[in-house]
Design an enzyme around this catalytic site. Structure first.
Site, PDB file in Angstrom:
ATOM      1  CG  HIS A   7     -40.866  97.897  10.342  1.00 48.00           C
ATOM      2  ND1 HIS A   7     -42.202  98.229  10.257  1.00 48.00           N
ATOM      3  CD2 HIS A   7     -40.291  98.940  11.001  1.00 48.00           C
ATOM      4  CE1 HIS A   7     -42.419  99.414  10.811  1.00 48.00           C
ATOM      5  NE2 HIS A   7     -41.272  99.872  11.288  1.00 48.00           N
ATOM      6  CG  HIS A  80     -38.500 101.771  15.294  1.00 46.48           C
ATOM      7  ND1 HIS A  80     -37.891 102.701  14.475  1.00 46.48           N
ATOM      8  CD2 HIS A  80     -39.460 101.194  14.529  1.00 46.48           C
ATOM      9  CE1 HIS A  80     -38.468 102.674  13.277  1.00 46.48           C
ATOM     10  NE2 HIS A  80     -39.424 101.768  13.276  1.00 46.48           N
ATOM     11  CD  GLU A 129     -43.546 101.770  13.595  1.00 43.85           C
ATOM     12  OE1 GLU A 129     -42.313 101.758  13.426  1.00 43.85           O
ATOM     13  OE2 GLU A 129     -44.356 101.915  12.671  1.00 43.85           O
TER      14      GLU A 129
HETATM   15  C1  MC0 Z   1     -42.125 105.797   9.334  1.00 42.13           C
HETATM   16  C2  MC0 Z   1     -42.511 105.119  10.620  1.00 42.13           C
HETATM   17  C3  MC0 Z   1     -43.077 103.721  10.329  1.00 42.13           C
HETATM   18  O1  MC0 Z   1     -42.448 102.693  10.602  1.00 42.13           O
HETATM   19  O2  MC0 Z   1     -44.192 103.688   9.776  1.00 42.13           O
HETATM   20  C4  MC0 Z   1     -41.367 105.083  11.615  1.00 42.13           C
HETATM   21  O3  MC0 Z   1     -40.903 104.091  12.106  1.00 42.13           O
HETATM   22  S1  MC0 Z   1     -40.782 106.629  12.055  1.00 42.13           S
HETATM   23  C5  MC0 Z   1     -39.457 106.333  13.216  1.00 42.13           C
HETATM   24  C6  MC0 Z   1     -38.997 107.613  13.814  1.00 42.13           C
HETATM   25  N1  MC0 Z   1     -40.028 108.165  14.725  1.00 42.13           N
HETATM   26  C7  MC0 Z   1     -39.978 108.000  16.056  1.00 42.13           C
HETATM   27  O4  MC0 Z   1     -39.028 107.431  16.589  1.00 42.13           O
HETATM   28  C8  MC0 Z   1     -41.111 108.607  16.837  1.00 42.13           C
HETATM   29  C9  MC0 Z   1     -41.066 108.280  18.304  1.00 42.13           C
HETATM   30  N2  MC0 Z   1     -39.793 108.679  18.910  1.00 42.13           N
HETATM   31  C10 MC0 Z   1     -39.651 109.695  19.762  1.00 42.13           C
HETATM   32  O5  MC0 Z   1     -40.615 110.381  20.111  1.00 42.13           O
HETATM   33  C11 MC0 Z   1     -38.265 110.006  20.230  1.00 42.13           C
HETATM   34  O6  MC0 Z   1     -37.329 109.491  19.286  1.00 42.13           O
HETATM   35  C12 MC0 Z   1     -37.961 109.448  21.625  1.00 42.13           C
HETATM   36  C13 MC0 Z   1     -38.078 107.920  21.667  1.00 42.13           C
HETATM   37  C14 MC0 Z   1     -38.865 110.068  22.672  1.00 42.13           C
HETATM   38  C15 MC0 Z   1     -36.500 109.776  21.948  1.00 42.13           C
HETATM   39  O7  MC0 Z   1     -36.336 111.162  21.836  1.00 42.13           O
HETATM   40  P1  MC0 Z   1     -34.890 111.814  21.972  1.00 42.13           P
HETATM   41  O8  MC0 Z   1     -33.949 111.241  20.987  1.00 42.13           O
HETATM   42  O9  MC0 Z   1     -35.109 113.288  21.992  1.00 42.13           O
HETATM   43  O10 MC0 Z   1     -34.406 111.250  23.303  1.00 42.13           O
HETATM   44  P2  MC0 Z   1     -34.282 111.895  24.719  1.00 42.13           P
HETATM   45  O11 MC0 Z   1     -33.133 112.822  24.689  1.00 42.13           O
HETATM   46  O12 MC0 Z   1     -35.601 112.401  25.197  1.00 42.13           O
HETATM   47  O13 MC0 Z   1     -33.869 110.583  25.472  1.00 42.13           O
HETATM   48  C16 MC0 Z   1     -34.685 109.807  26.234  1.00 42.13           C
HETATM   49  C17 MC0 Z   1     -33.963 108.477  26.457  1.00 42.13           C
HETATM   50  O14 MC0 Z   1     -34.324 107.600  25.389  1.00 42.13           O
HETATM   51  C18 MC0 Z   1     -33.172 107.082  24.760  1.00 42.13           C
HETATM   52  N3  MC0 Z   1     -33.468 106.819  23.365  1.00 42.13           N
HETATM   53  C19 MC0 Z   1     -33.655 107.708  22.373  1.00 42.13           C
HETATM   54  N4  MC0 Z   1     -33.936 107.096  21.224  1.00 42.13           N
HETATM   55  C20 MC0 Z   1     -33.940 105.758  21.500  1.00 42.13           C
HETATM   56  C21 MC0 Z   1     -34.158 104.598  20.721  1.00 42.13           C
HETATM   57  N5  MC0 Z   1     -34.447 104.685  19.433  1.00 42.13           N
HETATM   58  N6  MC0 Z   1     -34.074 103.407  21.322  1.00 42.13           N
HETATM   59  C22 MC0 Z   1     -33.797 103.305  22.634  1.00 42.13           C
HETATM   60  N7  MC0 Z   1     -33.574 104.377  23.423  1.00 42.13           N
HETATM   61  C23 MC0 Z   1     -33.637 105.588  22.855  1.00 42.13           C
HETATM   62  C24 MC0 Z   1     -32.135 108.142  24.969  1.00 42.13           C
HETATM   63  O15 MC0 Z   1     -30.856 107.590  24.845  1.00 42.13           O
HETATM   64  C25 MC0 Z   1     -32.447 108.559  26.392  1.00 42.13           C
HETATM   65  O16 MC0 Z   1     -31.922 107.627  27.286  1.00 42.13           O
HETATM   66  P3  MC0 Z   1     -31.321 108.044  28.684  1.00 42.13           P
HETATM   67  O17 MC0 Z   1     -32.453 108.711  29.405  1.00 42.13           O
HETATM   68  O18 MC0 Z   1     -30.897 106.759  29.292  1.00 42.13           O
HETATM   69  O19 MC0 Z   1     -30.198 108.958  28.345  1.00 42.13           O
HETATM   70 CO    CO Z   2     -40.999 101.985  11.864  1.00 45.14          CO
END
Ligand code: MC0
Ligand code: CO
Length: 139
Positions: A7, A80, A129
């Site tokens: 996805h 993602h 992911e």
């Molecule tokens: C239900 C499940 C499923 O499918 O089964 C899902 O998908 S759940 C989907 C939702 N869950 C997740 O996303 C879980 C994993 N995600 C995370 O842990 C977090 O979202 C992070 C990816 C670590 C980002 O965290 P946060 O927004 O606090 O960012 P941060 O302030 O630490 O920023 C770190 C750098 O990453 C960038 N950044 C943040 N989100 C981003 C994204 N989605 N795509 C690309 N880059 C991204 C920021 O702009 C920043 O860039 P610069 O350093 O250049 O400024």
């Molecule tokens: Co997902």
């Protein structure tokens, strides 16, 4: 290691508004109900396509991992991309061995199988992911 595209995750401030948009503008006809995944910090809803799915995600709770993304992209946007793998622990260990940052421990995702995320800094700016292929997969 990398398998089928499962996805594309799209963050939105309102799943209801997004669903309306996919139905009215793009003629989507197969859309699931939305449900909460508190442990992931998101509301989830799938727009089913013939060969894949769009995963609409809206923040759930104050510690949602997508608050930061929506602060930077208030209208939402592509968040993602999810690829299937056979074994999540093998995938995780292989990535870690190559120096990639895997976010958190494997946990159950929206398809009921284990998922992990690879930090965008290791994937050319794309949040990736990985999910184990569901056993009853038919797409
Ligand atoms: C239900 C499940 C499923 O499918 O089964 C899902 O998908 S759940 C989907 C939702 N869950 C997740 O996303 C879980 C994993 N995600 C995370 O842990 C977090 O979202 C992070 C990816 C670590 C980002 O965290 P946060 O927004 O606090 O960012 P941060 O302030 O630490 O920023 C770190 C750098 O990453 C960038 N950044 C943040 N989100 C981003 C994204 N989605 N795509 C690309 N880059 C991204 C920021 O702009 C920043 O860039 P610069 O350093 O250049 O400024
Ligand atoms: Co997902």
């Amino acid at each position: 290691m990398i398998g089928k595209l499962n996805h594309v995750g799209v963050a939105t401030p309102s799943i209801d508004e997004s669903v309306k948009m996919y139905r009215e503008l793009l003629g989507a006809t197969s859309v699931t109900d939305k449900w909460a995944m508190p442990e992931q910090g998101v509301w989830v809803c799938f727009v089913n396509l013939p060969n894949s799915q769009i995963e609409l995600i809206e923040p759930y709770g104050e510690t949602s991992p997508i608050h930061g993304f929506l602060a930077k992209n208030p209208k939402g946007g592509q968040h993602h991309i999810c690829f299937e793998v056979e074994n999540i622990y093998e995938a995780r260990d292989a990535l870690v061995a190559k120096g990639a940052t895997v976010l958190g421990e494997p946990r159950i995702g929206a398809h009921g199988t284990l998922i992990i995320f690879v930090h965008p800094k290791d994937m050319g700016g794309l949040l990736v992911e990985l999910m184990e292929t569901p056993k009853d997969a038919h797409h």
